[in-house]
Design an enzyme around this catalytic site. Structure first.
Site, PDB file in Angstrom:
ATOM      1  N   HIS A 189      -4.344   1.353   7.698  1.00  0.00           N
ATOM      2  CA  HIS A 189      -2.979   1.881   7.746  1.00  0.00           C
ATOM      3  C   HIS A 189      -2.839   3.066   6.770  1.00  0.00           C
ATOM      4  O   HIS A 189      -2.314   4.127   7.135  1.00  0.00           O
ATOM      5  CB  HIS A 189      -1.985   0.762   7.393  1.00  0.00           C
ATOM      6  CG  HIS A 189      -0.545   1.183   7.332  1.00  0.00           C
ATOM      7  ND1 HIS A 189       0.414   0.700   8.202  1.00  0.00           N
ATOM      8  CD2 HIS A 189       0.113   2.039   6.499  1.00  0.00           C
ATOM      9  CE1 HIS A 189       1.582   1.259   7.909  1.00  0.00           C
ATOM     10  NE2 HIS A 189       1.429   2.062   6.866  1.00  0.00           N
ATOM     11  N   GLU A 190      -3.345   2.883   5.549  1.00  0.00           N
ATOM     12  CA  GLU A 190      -3.211   3.937   4.532  1.00  0.00           C
ATOM     13  C   GLU A 190      -4.105   5.137   4.851  1.00  0.00           C
ATOM     14  O   GLU A 190      -3.697   6.284   4.647  1.00  0.00           O
ATOM     15  CB  GLU A 190      -3.526   3.388   3.139  1.00  0.00           C
ATOM     16  CG  GLU A 190      -2.656   2.217   2.682  1.00  0.00           C
ATOM     17  CD  GLU A 190      -1.165   2.463   2.811  1.00  0.00           C
ATOM     18  OE1 GLU A 190      -0.723   3.620   2.692  1.00  0.00           O
ATOM     19  OE2 GLU A 190      -0.431   1.490   3.040  1.00  0.00           O
ATOM     20  N   HIS A 238      -2.459   7.464   7.131  1.00  0.00           N
ATOM     21  CA  HIS A 238      -1.483   8.348   6.474  1.00  0.00           C
ATOM     22  C   HIS A 238      -2.130   9.655   6.016  1.00  0.00           C
ATOM     23  O   HIS A 238      -1.499  10.714   6.045  1.00  0.00           O
ATOM     24  CB  HIS A 238      -0.873   7.661   5.246  1.00  0.00           C
ATOM     25  CG  HIS A 238       0.320   6.796   5.538  1.00  0.00           C
ATOM     26  ND1 HIS A 238       1.478   7.290   6.110  1.00  0.00           N
ATOM     27  CD2 HIS A 238       0.555   5.480   5.323  1.00  0.00           C
ATOM     28  CE1 HIS A 238       2.354   6.297   6.233  1.00  0.00           C
ATOM     29  NE2 HIS A 238       1.822   5.191   5.768  1.00  0.00           N
ATOM     30  N   GLN A 281       3.123   9.876   1.386  1.00  0.00           N
ATOM     31  CA  GLN A 281       4.374   9.092   1.316  1.00  0.00           C
ATOM     32  C   GLN A 281       5.178   9.394   0.061  1.00  0.00           C
ATOM     33  O   GLN A 281       6.341   9.009  -0.034  1.00  0.00           O
ATOM     34  CB  GLN A 281       4.069   7.588   1.352  1.00  0.00           C
ATOM     35  CG  GLN A 281       3.531   7.112   2.690  1.00  0.00           C
ATOM     36  CD  GLN A 281       3.392   5.614   2.693  1.00  0.00           C
ATOM     37  OE1 GLN A 281       2.387   5.093   2.226  1.00  0.00           O
ATOM     38  NE2 GLN A 281       4.390   4.914   3.192  1.00  0.00           N
ATOM     39  N   CYS A 324       6.092  -0.052   7.235  1.00  0.00           N
ATOM     40  CA  CYS A 324       5.722   1.093   6.413  1.00  0.00           C
ATOM     41  C   CYS A 324       6.913   1.466   5.540  1.00  0.00           C
ATOM     42  O   CYS A 324       8.040   1.518   6.039  1.00  0.00           O
ATOM     43  CB  CYS A 324       5.356   2.263   7.330  1.00  0.00           C
ATOM     44  SG  CYS A 324       4.829   3.735   6.449  1.00  0.00           S
ATOM     45  N   LEU A 325       6.659   1.702   4.263  1.00  0.00           N
ATOM     46  CA  LEU A 325       7.767   2.065   3.365  1.00  0.00           C
ATOM     47  C   LEU A 325       8.456   3.351   3.815  1.00  0.00           C
ATOM     48  O   LEU A 325       9.616   3.575   3.490  1.00  0.00           O
ATOM     49  CB  LEU A 325       7.249   2.228   1.927  1.00  0.00           C
ATOM     50  CG  LEU A 325       6.746   0.963   1.224  1.00  0.00           C
ATOM     51  CD1 LEU A 325       6.265   1.297  -0.177  1.00  0.00           C
ATOM     52  CD2 LEU A 325       7.826  -0.111   1.176  1.00  0.00           C
ATOM     53  N   GLY A 374       0.844  -1.184   0.000  1.00  0.00           N
ATOM     54  CA  GLY A 374       0.000   0.000   0.000  1.00  0.00           C
ATOM     55  C   GLY A 374       0.882   1.237   0.000  1.00  0.00           C
ATOM     56  O   GLY A 374       2.036   1.177   0.445  1.00  0.00           O
TER      57      GLY A 374
HETATM   58 ZN   LIG Z   1       2.700   3.354   5.766  1.00  0.00          ZN
END
Ligand SMILES: [Zn+2]
Length: 167
Positions: free
Chosen positions: A135-136, A139, A51, A93-94, A46
């Site tokens: 999670h997204e 963000h 991000q 998380c990236l 995701g």
């Molecule tokens: Zn993330």
């Protein structure tokens, strides 16, 4: 527009509350294409607007109903309408590479989002699709997964990442 590139903690863009998208224009389509490329390259499941430096209410996720890893869901102005059940899974998380922890989430959620065609979708998600959505969505409100840890665990987590990822 700034260059679309992966932003790493503590980049302040990750703490921005994003704004709704009123018009799905060619810029949005281009942003989504870049996000897909970054998600594939980074092997994510995701990726949310902030991000990659885009403070708009938009994220993409893997479509877990398909076996093909290259299927994406594009979710614009996503909302949770109903939520139930509890689940805890190891999240990463990236934007905080190399760090993981167990985060409590709702197991089942009813959601609404607009897709890239401008159509409103109502869906019910469970397990992975539900966890990734939450999670997204976080963000888009400037929330990172360790924010959801219990107090002591959260302090330890941030101490570690603040040491590793200096401004
Ligand atoms: Zn993330």
């Amino acid at each position: 527009m700034n260059k679309i590139s992966l932003r790493i903690y503590p980049d302040e863009v990750l703490r921005t509350v994003c704004s709704e998208i009123s018009n799905i224009d060619s810029d949005i389509v281009k942003i989504v294409e870049s996000m897909k490329e970054i998600m594939i390259k980074e092997k994510g499941i995701g990726l949310a607007g902030p991000q990659v430096g885009v403070t708009k209410r938009l994220f993409i996720t893997q479509d877990f109903s398909k076996n093909d890893e290259l299927d994406f869901l594009v979710m614009i102005n996503p909302k949770i309408k109903e939520e139930s059940g509890e689940v805890s899974s190891k999240e990463g998380c990236l934007s905080i590479p190399g760090y993981y922890d167990y985060i409590p989430r709702f197991d089942n959620i009813s959601v609404e989002y607009v897709d890239l065609n401008g159509d409103l979708n109502s869906k019910v998600f469970e397990s992975m699709q539900s966890i990734v959505f939450q999670h997204e969505l976080d963000h888009l409100d400037g929330i990172l997964f360790p924010d959801r840890l219990a107090k002591i665990r959260k302090e330890i987590f941030f101490k570690k990442i603040n040491k590793e990822f200096k401004k």
